[in-house]
Design an enzyme around this catalytic site. Structure first.
Site, PDB file in Angstrom:
ATOM      1  N   ASP A  50       0.414  24.014 -20.050  1.00  0.00           N
ATOM      2  CA  ASP A  50       1.791  24.314 -19.629  1.00  0.00           C
ATOM      3  C   ASP A  50       2.050  25.817 -19.729  1.00  0.00           C
ATOM      4  O   ASP A  50       1.515  26.502 -20.600  1.00  0.00           O
ATOM      5  CB  ASP A  50       2.777  23.563 -20.542  1.00  0.00           C
ATOM      6  CG  ASP A  50       4.141  23.382 -19.890  1.00  0.00           C
ATOM      7  OD1 ASP A  50       4.461  22.249 -19.486  1.00  0.00           O
ATOM      8  OD2 ASP A  50       4.897  24.385 -19.787  1.00  0.00           O
ATOM      9  N   ASP A 107      -0.756  29.133 -16.533  1.00  0.00           N
ATOM     10  CA  ASP A 107       0.029  29.039 -15.301  1.00  0.00           C
ATOM     11  C   ASP A 107      -0.858  28.340 -14.269  1.00  0.00           C
ATOM     12  O   ASP A 107      -1.922  28.864 -13.911  1.00  0.00           O
ATOM     13  CB  ASP A 107       0.391  30.462 -14.834  1.00  0.00           C
ATOM     14  CG  ASP A 107       1.206  30.476 -13.552  1.00  0.00           C
ATOM     15  OD1 ASP A 107       1.242  29.449 -12.842  1.00  0.00           O
ATOM     16  OD2 ASP A 107       1.798  31.534 -13.255  1.00  0.00           O
ATOM     17  N   VAL A 108      -0.443  27.182 -13.770  1.00  0.00           N
ATOM     18  CA  VAL A 108      -1.331  26.425 -12.858  1.00  0.00           C
ATOM     19  C   VAL A 108      -1.499  27.091 -11.506  1.00  0.00           C
ATOM     20  O   VAL A 108      -2.337  26.659 -10.707  1.00  0.00           O
ATOM     21  CB  VAL A 108      -0.876  24.949 -12.672  1.00  0.00           C
ATOM     22  CG1 VAL A 108      -0.939  24.184 -13.980  1.00  0.00           C
ATOM     23  CG2 VAL A 108       0.488  24.859 -12.009  1.00  0.00           C
ATOM     24  N   TYR A 121      10.100  21.770  -1.680  1.00  0.00           N
ATOM     25  CA  TYR A 121       9.782  20.723  -2.663  1.00  0.00           C
ATOM     26  C   TYR A 121       9.366  19.445  -1.937  1.00  0.00           C
ATOM     27  O   TYR A 121       8.348  18.827  -2.271  1.00  0.00           O
ATOM     28  CB  TYR A 121      11.021  20.488  -3.536  1.00  0.00           C
ATOM     29  CG  TYR A 121      10.843  19.547  -4.706  1.00  0.00           C
ATOM     30  CD1 TYR A 121      10.276  19.989  -5.905  1.00  0.00           C
ATOM     31  CD2 TYR A 121      11.268  18.226  -4.632  1.00  0.00           C
ATOM     32  CE1 TYR A 121      10.135  19.132  -6.985  1.00  0.00           C
ATOM     33  CE2 TYR A 121      11.141  17.365  -5.700  1.00  0.00           C
ATOM     34  CZ  TYR A 121      10.580  17.812  -6.884  1.00  0.00           C
ATOM     35  OH  TYR A 121      10.443  16.962  -7.958  1.00  0.00           O
TER      36      TYR A 121
HETATM   37  P1  NAI Z   1      10.374  19.532 -16.917  1.00  0.00           P
HETATM   38  O1  NAI Z   1      11.044  20.773 -16.491  1.00  0.00           O
HETATM   39  O2  NAI Z   1      10.861  18.808 -18.112  1.00  0.00           O
HETATM   40  O3  NAI Z   1       8.811  19.777 -17.086  1.00  0.00           O
HETATM   41  C1  NAI Z   1       8.068  20.555 -16.193  1.00  0.00           C
HETATM   42  C2  NAI Z   1       7.034  21.331 -16.985  1.00  0.00           C
HETATM   43  O4  NAI Z   1       6.205  22.036 -16.036  1.00  0.00           O
HETATM   44  C3  NAI Z   1       7.654  22.395 -17.922  1.00  0.00           C
HETATM   45  O5  NAI Z   1       7.142  22.231 -19.232  1.00  0.00           O
HETATM   46  C4  NAI Z   1       7.203  23.705 -17.305  1.00  0.00           C
HETATM   47  O6  NAI Z   1       6.971  24.729 -18.254  1.00  0.00           O
HETATM   48  C5  NAI Z   1       5.918  23.304 -16.597  1.00  0.00           C
HETATM   49  N1  NAI Z   1       5.554  24.242 -15.530  1.00  0.00           N
HETATM   50  C6  NAI Z   1       6.332  24.680 -14.504  1.00  0.00           C
HETATM   51  N2  NAI Z   1       5.649  25.556 -13.752  1.00  0.00           N
HETATM   52  C7  NAI Z   1       4.404  25.654 -14.302  1.00  0.00           C
HETATM   53  C8  NAI Z   1       3.240  26.408 -13.980  1.00  0.00           C
HETATM   54  N3  NAI Z   1       3.212  27.252 -12.940  1.00  0.00           N
HETATM   55  N4  NAI Z   1       2.146  26.275 -14.768  1.00  0.00           N
HETATM   56  C9  NAI Z   1       2.161  25.448 -15.827  1.00  0.00           C
HETATM   57  N5  NAI Z   1       3.239  24.724 -16.187  1.00  0.00           N
HETATM   58  C10 NAI Z   1       4.346  24.823 -15.432  1.00  0.00           C
HETATM   59  O7  NAI Z   1      10.441  18.588 -15.618  1.00  0.00           O
HETATM   60  P2  NAI Z   1      10.087  17.054 -15.357  1.00  0.00           P
HETATM   61  O8  NAI Z   1      11.296  16.443 -14.781  1.00  0.00           O
HETATM   62  O9  NAI Z   1       9.419  16.434 -16.501  1.00  0.00           O
HETATM   63  O10 NAI Z   1       9.062  17.227 -14.147  1.00  0.00           O
HETATM   64  C11 NAI Z   1       7.707  16.813 -14.197  1.00  0.00           C
HETATM   65  C12 NAI Z   1       7.253  16.515 -12.781  1.00  0.00           C
HETATM   66  O11 NAI Z   1       8.002  15.402 -12.281  1.00  0.00           O
HETATM   67  C13 NAI Z   1       7.489  17.658 -11.783  1.00  0.00           C
HETATM   68  O12 NAI Z   1       6.387  17.764 -10.911  1.00  0.00           O
HETATM   69  C14 NAI Z   1       8.712  17.208 -11.022  1.00  0.00           C
HETATM   70  O13 NAI Z   1       8.752  17.755  -9.732  1.00  0.00           O
HETATM   71  C15 NAI Z   1       8.500  15.704 -11.001  1.00  0.00           C
HETATM   72  N6  NAI Z   1       9.705  14.928 -10.742  1.00  0.00           N
HETATM   73  C16 NAI Z   1      10.771  14.949 -11.608  1.00  0.00           C
HETATM   74  C17 NAI Z   1      11.901  14.208 -11.334  1.00  0.00           C
HETATM   75  C18 NAI Z   1      13.109  14.191 -12.224  1.00  0.00           C
HETATM   76  O14 NAI Z   1      14.130  13.581 -11.833  1.00  0.00           O
HETATM   77  N7  NAI Z   1      13.065  14.788 -13.398  1.00  0.00           N
HETATM   78  C19 NAI Z   1      11.985  13.382 -10.122  1.00  0.00           C
HETATM   79  C20 NAI Z   1      10.801  13.396  -9.313  1.00  0.00           C
HETATM   80  C21 NAI Z   1       9.708  14.158  -9.621  1.00  0.00           C
END
Ligand code: NAI
Length: 255
Positions: free
Chosen positions: A40, A67-68, A159
């Site tokens: 992360d 960073d991915v 997105y």
């Molecule tokens: P979150 O914000 O809680 O977690 C996302 C994590 O990704 C964070 O820890 C962040 O630091 C990390 N991150 C972001 N960019 C990064 C990068 N370049 N390199 C490494 N790490 C990175 O969000 P959540 O909701 O848990 O999201 C997880 C996945 O689920 C995402 O792909 C999101 O698009 C997807 N998603 C979420 C929904 C929701 O309602 N929360 C709905 C549909 C999909």
């Protein structure tokens, strides 16, 4: 009967493992006995979540700040993960961001970052891990897409396009890696209560999202984590190149 699916014992990398769906997935997989690595951007939180699951479930766990979108960093991160977990037989790509900008006015930087984070990173990660995955029986990949892969949201074309692309990527990767014993699927979450959604989740937002879902609630990260755990497990051994929608029934209805 246990609700935990039968799992291989190989290690799993979870990008985005420091927060929300990724952190819950760290717990769900560790509960099933799988060594886990959180990759992360937030390295401190990744290390903290790994320490939590190691203490709670007694599995090997590591947190790595990365960073991915920085592909050059993958080689040493894979090496460190392999050393900490012993093997790598699973990948969950959950790192994600939301960036707004409708089709008639979006910013190029928002577009490029969305594609790089969700889609290109997924492809490069699978490529870089393919020798680990093909070496370990029962290996599987889960890409965290979204219901935005299936329906359009006007504010987020980048997105939606990136998430739709993940469905195509899972199908193509299945055609190539399926014969080598690796399964690749997507999970498509609906509205889930995570830090990503926090700006929209005041009382009115919660009510709005819950009222759109036939199951009348917003999802929790564990609703998605258990779906991911199933797709990574041997219980899903004949499932590949497809998507599991976990959305409380939203996509089954017209809003
Ligand atoms: P979150 O914000 O809680 O977690 C996302 C994590 O990704 C964070 O820890 C962040 O630091 C990390 N991150 C972001 N960019 C990064 C990068 N370049 N390199 C490494 N790490 C990175 O969000 P959540 O909701 O848990 O999201 C997880 C996945 O689920 C995402 O792909 C999101 O698009 C997807 N998603 C979420 C929904 C929701 O309602 N929360 C709905 C549909 C999909």
């Amino acid at each position: 009967m246990s609700s935990i699916a039968h799992s291989p014992s190989t290690g799993v990398i979870i990008t985005g493992g420091a927060s929300g769906i990724g952190a819950s997935t760290m717990h769900a997989l560790a509960e099933a006995g799988r060594p886990v690595a959180a990759w992360d951007l937030n390295g401190d939180r990744a290390v903290a979540v790994a320490a939590e699951v190691q203490a709670k479930y007694g599995v090997a766990a590591i947190g790595i700040g990365i960073d991915v979108t920085d592909h050059a960093a993958f080689v040493s991160a894979v090496r460190g993960t392999r050393a900490a977990l012993g093997t790598i037989g699973g990948l969950v790509h959950g790192a994600g961001i939301v960036g707004a900008g409708p089709i008639d006015s979006f910013d190029d930087a928002v577009w490029n970052l969305a594609l790089a984070t969700h889609l290109t990173a997924a492809a490069v990660l699978i490529r870089e891990l393919s020798s680990d995955l093909t070496a370990n029986p029962g290996s599987a990949v889960v890409l965290v897409a979204s219901m935005a892969a299936i329906v359009g949201f006007d504010a987020n074309p980048a997105y939606c396009a990136a998430k739709s692309g993940m469905l195509g990527l899972a199908r193509s990767a299945t055609a190539r890696l399926g014969p080598l014993g690796v399964r690749i699927n997507c999970v498509c979450p609906g509205f889930i209560d995570t830090p990503m959604m926090a700006p929209s989740l005041d009382a009115a937002g919660l009510e709005r999202f819950a009222s759109r879902a036939p199951l009348r609630r917003i999802g929790q990260p564990s609703d998605i984590a258990t779906g991911i755990r199933f797709l990574l497990s041997d219980d899903a051994s004949f499932v590949s190149g497809t998507e599991l929608v976990v959305d409380g029934g939203v996509l089954a209805t017209t809003w």
